[in-house]
Design a protein around this motif. Structure first.
Motif, PDB file in Angstrom:
ATOM      1  N   ARG A  23      -5.594   6.192  -4.813  1.00  0.00           N
ATOM      2  CA  ARG A  23      -6.732   5.563  -3.909  1.00  0.00           C
ATOM      3  C   ARG A  23      -7.151   4.333  -3.842  1.00  0.00           C
ATOM      4  NH1 ARG A  23      -7.152   6.054  -9.025  1.00  0.00           N
ATOM      5  NH2 ARG A  23      -8.671   6.735 -10.265  1.00  0.00           N
ATOM      6  N   ASN A  61       2.815   9.313  -8.918  1.00  0.00           N
ATOM      7  CA  ASN A  61       3.602   9.173  -7.049  1.00  0.00           C
ATOM      8  C   ASN A  61       5.098   8.819  -7.185  1.00  0.00           C
ATOM      9  OD1 ASN A  61       2.015   6.834  -6.987  1.00  0.00           O
ATOM     10  ND2 ASN A  61       3.184   6.336  -4.901  1.00  0.00           N
ATOM     11  N   PHE A  87      -2.261   9.086  -0.137  1.00  0.00           N
ATOM     12  CA  PHE A  87      -2.382   7.697  -0.721  1.00  0.00           C
ATOM     13  C   PHE A  87      -4.378   7.740  -0.015  1.00  0.00           C
ATOM     14  CE2 PHE A  87      -3.888   3.814  -0.295  1.00  0.00           C
ATOM     15  CZ  PHE A  87      -3.578   3.120  -0.746  1.00  0.00           C
ATOM     16  N   TYR A 125      -7.339   6.275   2.184  1.00  0.00           N
ATOM     17  CA  TYR A 125      -8.219   4.837   2.090  1.00  0.00           C
ATOM     18  C   TYR A 125      -9.080   4.635   3.331  1.00  0.00           C
ATOM     19  CZ  TYR A 125      -5.074   4.812   6.126  1.00  0.00           C
ATOM     20  OH  TYR A 125      -4.451   5.027   7.957  1.00  0.00           O
ATOM     21  N   ALA A 163       0.438   0.300  -3.063  1.00  0.00           N
ATOM     22  CA  ALA A 163      -0.234  -0.269  -1.139  1.00  0.00           C
ATOM     23  C   ALA A 163       0.933   0.405  -0.110  1.00  0.00           C
ATOM     24  CB  ALA A 163      -1.271  -0.865  -0.790  1.00  0.00           C
ATOM     25  N   ASP A 164       2.288   0.600  -0.692  1.00  0.00           N
ATOM     26  CA  ASP A 164       3.118   1.041   0.033  1.00  0.00           C
ATOM     27  C   ASP A 164       3.549   2.339   0.747  1.00  0.00           C
ATOM     28  OD1 ASP A 164       5.871   1.613   1.591  1.00  0.00           O
ATOM     29  OD2 ASP A 164       6.614   0.184   0.080  1.00  0.00           O
ATOM     30  N   MET A 165       2.389   2.411   2.225  1.00  0.00           N
ATOM     31  CA  MET A 165       3.127   3.628   2.512  1.00  0.00           C
ATOM     32  C   MET A 165       3.961   4.637   2.218  1.00  0.00           C
ATOM     33  SD  MET A 165      -0.204   3.854   3.619  1.00  0.00           S
ATOM     34  CE  MET A 165      -1.603   2.703   3.474  1.00  0.00           C
ATOM     35  N   THR A 166       4.792   3.856   2.743  1.00  0.00           N
ATOM     36  CA  THR A 166       6.731   4.352   2.357  1.00  0.00           C
ATOM     37  C   THR A 166       6.584   5.249   1.199  1.00  0.00           C
ATOM     38  OG1 THR A 166       7.903   2.043   1.860  1.00  0.00           O
ATOM     39  CG2 THR A 166       7.088   2.667   4.371  1.00  0.00           C
ATOM     40  N   LYS A 167       5.840   4.999  -0.328  1.00  0.00           N
ATOM     41  CA  LYS A 167       5.366   5.426  -1.412  1.00  0.00           C
ATOM     42  C   LYS A 167       5.186   7.261  -0.988  1.00  0.00           C
ATOM     43  CE  LYS A 167       8.106   2.035  -2.464  1.00  0.00           C
ATOM     44  NZ  LYS A 167       9.487   1.818  -3.042  1.00  0.00           N
ATOM     45  N   TYR A 168       4.224   7.259  -0.106  1.00  0.00           N
ATOM     46  CA  TYR A 168       3.453   8.531   0.115  1.00  0.00           C
ATOM     47  C   TYR A 168       4.162   9.052   1.456  1.00  0.00           C
ATOM     48  CZ  TYR A 168       0.855   5.554  -3.113  1.00  0.00           C
ATOM     49  OH  TYR A 168       0.042   4.299  -3.859  1.00  0.00           O
ATOM     50  N   CYS A 207      -0.969  10.184   3.712  1.00  0.00           N
ATOM     51  CA  CYS A 207      -1.946   8.837   3.820  1.00  0.00           C
ATOM     52  C   CYS A 207      -3.390   9.275   5.019  1.00  0.00           C
ATOM     53  CB  CYS A 207      -1.292   7.366   4.303  1.00  0.00           C
ATOM     54  SG  CYS A 207       0.364   6.818   2.938  1.00  0.00           S
ATOM     55  N   ASP A 224      -7.053   8.195   5.988  1.00  0.00           N
ATOM     56  CA  ASP A 224      -8.494   7.679   6.343  1.00  0.00           C
ATOM     57  C   ASP A 224      -9.549   7.815   5.875  1.00  0.00           C
ATOM     58  OD1 ASP A 224     -10.168   5.694   6.969  1.00  0.00           O
ATOM     59  OD2 ASP A 224      -9.055   4.988   8.775  1.00  0.00           O
TER      60      ASP A 224
END
Length: 206
Positions: free
Chosen positions: A10, A114, A127, A129, A174-179, A182, A184
């Motif tokens: 986060r 993760n 993630f 944000y 912050a690479d969203m492909t690692k989660y 995601c 908001d």
């Protein structure tokens, strides 16, 4: 599956920690944050205070270390001069995280969990944000000082997390492909974020 793990990375002020706490309480499972440092200290015999060096805290010099320092899973033996190195302090935290994933259902906050658990099929990687204004409002509930002071702290904390993940895992925090998910929180709100994680967890369990 016998047990499951939800990892939550986060941005500061996004409310990710609060979401993790509420989620763990609602699901009736354990919640781990800084407890992992204590557990890693007990596992290794290394004094808990030393883990502050590897607790999402990377110096300017460390950012430029070779990739040989990226986590591979091996522990450095006590007789080595590098036993209390930043790499080994991270290794022991990673060992604790893996042990948790293999033995119980829980929520784990931060610490590149993760990526440490990227090959585990029982892990939901989240993630959390929020937009800048939302994060400032939330951060101001915990931090004192002017808006400028809070903004400076948040920028520093984002950079600290980014450096930590690059240093030890070789990835962009912050690479969203690692989660897998995601969220908001500034748009969805705390309750809806918890509900979305629960829904994604049900899909994971199938």
């Amino acid at each position: 599956m016998d047990n499951f793990v939800i990892t939550i990375a986060r941005q500061y002020g996004s409310g990710g920690r609060t979401i993790g706490e509420e989620l763990a309480k609602k699901l009736g499972i354990s919640y781990y944050d800084k407890d992992i440092i204590r557990m890693a200290s007990e596992e290794s015999g290394i004094h808990e205070q030393l883990f502050g060096r590897a607790d999402e805290n990377v110096s300017t010099k460390q950012r430029f270390f070779a990739k040989s320092g990226i986590y591979k899973g091996e522990l450095i033996p006590p007789q080595s001069r590098d036993f209390t190195s930043d790499e080994n302090l991270f290794n022991y935290q990673a060992k604790v995280i893996r042990q948790l994933a293999e033995t119980e259902s829980c929520v784990i906050i931060g610490r590149c969990a993760n990526m440490i658990l990227k090959d585990y099929s029982n892990v939901l990687r989240v993630f959390v944000y929020g937009d800048w204004d939302f994060r400032i409002r939330e951060a101001s509930k915990k931090l004192s000082g002017t808006t400028k002071d809070i903004e400076k702290f948040m920028q520093k904390d984002d950079k600290r997390k980014e450096d930590f993940c690059k240093r030890f895992m070789g990835v962009d925090w912050a690479d969203m492909t690692k989660y897998n998910l995601c969220l908001d929180n500034g748009t969805l709100g705390y309750e809806k974020c918890v509900e979305e994680i629960e829904s994604a967890l049900e899909i994971l369990k199938k």
